[in-house]
Design a protein around this motif. Structure first.
Motif, PDB file in Angstrom:
ATOM      1  N   THR A  54       0.024   8.228   0.132  1.00  0.00           N
ATOM      2  CA  THR A  54       0.887   7.087   0.407  1.00  0.00           C
ATOM      3  C   THR A  54       0.449   5.943  -0.491  1.00  0.00           C
ATOM      4  O   THR A  54      -0.748   5.691  -0.661  1.00  0.00           O
ATOM      5  N   LEU A  55       1.416   5.236  -1.066  1.00  0.00           N
ATOM      6  CA  LEU A  55       1.118   4.211  -2.056  1.00  0.00           C
ATOM      7  C   LEU A  55       0.826   2.874  -1.380  1.00  0.00           C
ATOM      8  O   LEU A  55       1.606   2.405  -0.550  1.00  0.00           O
ATOM      9  N   VAL A  56      -0.272   2.264  -1.788  1.00  0.00           N
ATOM     10  CA  VAL A  56      -0.626   0.910  -1.371  1.00  0.00           C
ATOM     11  C   VAL A  56      -0.646   0.026  -2.608  1.00  0.00           C
ATOM     12  O   VAL A  56      -1.359   0.321  -3.562  1.00  0.00           O
ATOM     13  N   THR A  57       0.139  -1.030  -2.572  1.00  0.00           N
ATOM     14  CA  THR A  57       0.205  -1.965  -3.692  1.00  0.00           C
ATOM     15  C   THR A  57      -0.197  -3.345  -3.200  1.00  0.00           C
ATOM     16  O   THR A  57       0.404  -3.866  -2.253  1.00  0.00           O
ATOM     17  N   VAL A  58      -1.222  -3.903  -3.834  1.00  0.00           N
ATOM     18  CA  VAL A  58      -1.694  -5.236  -3.470  1.00  0.00           C
ATOM     19  C   VAL A  58      -1.340  -6.180  -4.611  1.00  0.00           C
ATOM     20  O   VAL A  58      -1.919  -6.106  -5.693  1.00  0.00           O
TER      21      VAL A  58
END
Length: 120
Positions: free
Chosen positions: A114-118
């Motif tokens: 699952t992609l996490v973008t900060v």
């Protein structure tokens, strides 16, 4: 066989929080440790956190004090609470399961990620 399904990724601002979940199904009695790895674009996959069936935890130095891993054995689910997120935490996060006490000893099953973008 064990199936792992992650959820909870998304876009968050620096300093924000996010909680990932990973539900396991199938031959779950073969699993001891569950945990998380991550892979940023252009980089190798790296260990993030692990939790054994008995609740013993371990973390990468880069996330210690900011991330917390927990596990609900009744629901066959592992969670990763991520606080004080930084842009360098941006990555695809993969759930991992192992028959060993720590996922770092060898991953037997992987989720799809699952992609996490900060980012601001």
């Amino acid at each position: 066989q064990v199936q792992l399904v992650e959820s909870g990724g998304g876009l968050v601002q620096p300093g924000g929080s996010l909680r990932l979940s990973c539900a396991a199904s199938g031959s779950i009695l073969s699993i001891n440790a569950m945990g998380w790895y991550r892979q940023a674009s252009g980089k190798e996959r790296e260990f993030v956190a692990t939790v054994s069936r008995s609740g013993m935890t371990g973390y990468a130095d880069s996330v210690t004090g900011r991330f917390t891993i927990s596990r609900d054995n009744a629901k066959n689910t592992v969670y990763l609470q991520m606080n004080s997120l930084k842009p360098e935490d941006t990555a695809v996060y993969f759930c991992a399961a192992s028959g060993s006490a720590r996922v770092q000893y060898g991953v037997d099953y992987w989720g799809k990620g699952t992609l996490v973008t900060v980012s601001s």
